[in-house]
Design a protein around this motif. Structure first.
Motif: not given
Length: 160
Positions: A81-93
């Motif tokens: 879901v995130a990559q097509p929206a342009g998200v390049t990285g994630v921080v998990i909490v």
């Protein structure tokens, strides 16, 4: 905040700052920007939760009564879901207060550079807090801890 709490948090932040030196994410091609918007080199989502409600022992959060959230949310789903929206990285909490769940999350994203960091969840009031922190901080993706202790107030305004 009590002096002892302030001291613990200062030590934690100093320890994590000196041990958790995650490399910056490698850029991927974000989706094309909207007209009039600049291109983004990195777009980092800084707060997601990963969990599997079907795991043995379940999860302490979300509650089973939550019909929207109470289902597995795993790395592949978020990435899809995130990559097509342009998200390049994630921080998990980490939402769980079980120490082992921090490692479970790290294991789920092992060798996946899209997941750049973890903010772990450990109880700073436990007698073995230092040992827990050291164990968690062995992984360079751990960049902090979530101070969220149920039933105990953390009063940041108290400077005694």
């Amino acid at each position: 905040m009590h002096r002892s709490t302030l001291l613990v948090l200062s030590v934690v932040l100093g320890f994590l700052g000196s041990t958790a030196q995650a490399e910056p994410p490698k850029p991927v091609n974000p989706s094309s920007p909207a007209p009039g918007r600049p291109a983004v080199k990195h777009l980092i989502d800084t707060h997601i939760h990963l969990y599997d409600t079907t795991r043995e022992g379940g999860v302490p959060w979300p509650p089973a009564s939550d019909k929207i959230l109470y289902k597995p949310h795993l790395p592949d789903e978020f990435k899809r879901v995130a990559q097509p929206a342009g998200v390049t990285g994630v921080v998990i909490v980490e939402a769980s207060d079980r120490l082992a769940d921090n490692q479970w999350v790290l294991d789920q994203v092992k060798d996946d550079e899209f997941y750049v960091a973890l903010v772990g969840n450990i109880d700073p009031y436990r007698d073995d807090f230092g040992e827990q922190l050291q164990a968690l901080a062995r992984d360079p993706r751990v960049v902090g801890i979530r101070v969220r202790v149920r039933g105990k107030a953390v009063d940041y305004a108290d400077s005694r």
